[in-house]
Scaffold this active site. Structure first.
Site, PDB file in Angstrom:
ATOM      1  N   CYS A  35       0.804  -1.270   0.471  1.00 55.35           N
ATOM      2  CA  CYS A  35       0.037  -0.019   0.280  1.00 55.35           C
ATOM      3  C   CYS A  35       0.903   1.109  -0.045  1.00 55.35           C
ATOM      4  O   CYS A  35       0.534   2.376  -0.628  1.00 55.35           O
ATOM      5  CB  CYS A  35      -1.018  -0.272   1.293  1.00 55.35           C
ATOM      6  SG  CYS A  35      -2.299  -1.125   0.886  1.00 55.35           S
ATOM      7  N   ALA A  38       1.965   1.541  -4.012  1.00 54.75           N
ATOM      8  CA  ALA A  38       0.782   1.914  -4.304  1.00 54.75           C
ATOM      9  C   ALA A  38       0.995   3.675  -4.342  1.00 54.75           C
ATOM     10  O   ALA A  38       0.585   4.384  -4.839  1.00 54.75           O
ATOM     11  CB  ALA A  38      -0.509   1.752  -4.333  1.00 54.75           C
ATOM     12  N   GLU A  39       0.725   3.897  -2.802  1.00 53.06           N
ATOM     13  CA  GLU A  39       0.298   5.377  -2.886  1.00 53.06           C
ATOM     14  C   GLU A  39       1.243   6.315  -2.676  1.00 53.06           C
ATOM     15  O   GLU A  39       0.965   7.276  -3.836  1.00 53.06           O
ATOM     16  CB  GLU A  39      -0.111   5.852  -1.436  1.00 53.06           C
ATOM     17  CG  GLU A  39      -0.194   6.987  -0.678  1.00 53.06           C
ATOM     18  CD  GLU A  39      -1.665   7.679   0.895  1.00 53.06           C
ATOM     19  OE1 GLU A  39      -2.466   8.423   0.810  1.00 53.06           O
ATOM     20  OE2 GLU A  39      -1.924   5.977   0.958  1.00 53.06           O
ATOM     21  N   SER A  40       2.550   5.540  -2.892  1.00 48.63           N
ATOM     22  CA  SER A  40       3.415   6.468  -3.349  1.00 48.63           C
ATOM     23  C   SER A  40       3.824   6.922  -4.775  1.00 48.63           C
ATOM     24  O   SER A  40       3.618   8.467  -5.085  1.00 48.63           O
ATOM     25  CB  SER A  40       4.904   6.157  -3.070  1.00 48.63           C
ATOM     26  OG  SER A  40       4.997   5.920  -1.873  1.00 48.63           O
ATOM     27  N   SER A  43       0.642   9.027  -5.615  1.00 53.21           N
ATOM     28  CA  SER A  43       0.458  10.828  -5.589  1.00 53.21           C
ATOM     29  C   SER A  43       1.539  11.386  -6.205  1.00 53.21           C
ATOM     30  O   SER A  43       1.175  12.439  -6.667  1.00 53.21           O
ATOM     31  CB  SER A  43       1.479  10.784  -3.314  1.00 53.21           C
ATOM     32  OG  SER A  43       0.001   9.742  -3.041  1.00 53.21           O
TER      33      SER A  43
END
Length: 118
Positions: A35, A38-40, A43
């Site tokens: 996660c 994925a978020e890095s 974003s």
């Protein structure tokens, strides 16, 4: 986390992360680490889409963990699904070194005007 960015544009962001150092007690890639990757990636894509006078703030992430990874690196590819004025959504596919899907995630970021400097 050891994330290395390999490619970055508003449409697509690619990065990789070592499994070692990002595992749960059984020696498998931690779902939370997937996660974070994925978020890095999503974003960064959202921030590039927003442009220099705006910011991207994550508002929703979900992830499905398909298989375990226990060594080497995983690679994430974030692909923009929607790029509007107020929201940007990315699908992030994470694969192992054998190109097997480890995780599929989706991230939505809210896009806002950059606040004035204090």
């Amino acid at each position: 986390m050891g994330i290395e960015y390999l490619e970055a544009s508003a449409e697509r962001v690619v990065g990789r992360m070592p499994v070692k150092g990002n595992t749960q007690p059984y020696g498998l890639l931690h779902g939370g680490a997937s996660c974070v990757l994925a978020e890095s990636l999503g974003s960064v894509g959202a921030a590039l889409h927003a442009g220099p006078d705006r910011i991207a703030v994550g508002v929703e992430i979900n992830a499905t963990h398909h298989r375990a990874a226990s060594d080497g690196h995983v690679t994430g590819v974030a692909t923009r699904l929607h790029g509007g004025r107020s929201l940007a959504t990315y699908e992030i596919v994470i694969t192992d070194e054998q190109d097997r899907r480890v995780c599929t995630a989706r991230l939505t970021c809210m896009l806002r005007d950059r606040p004035p400097a204090p």
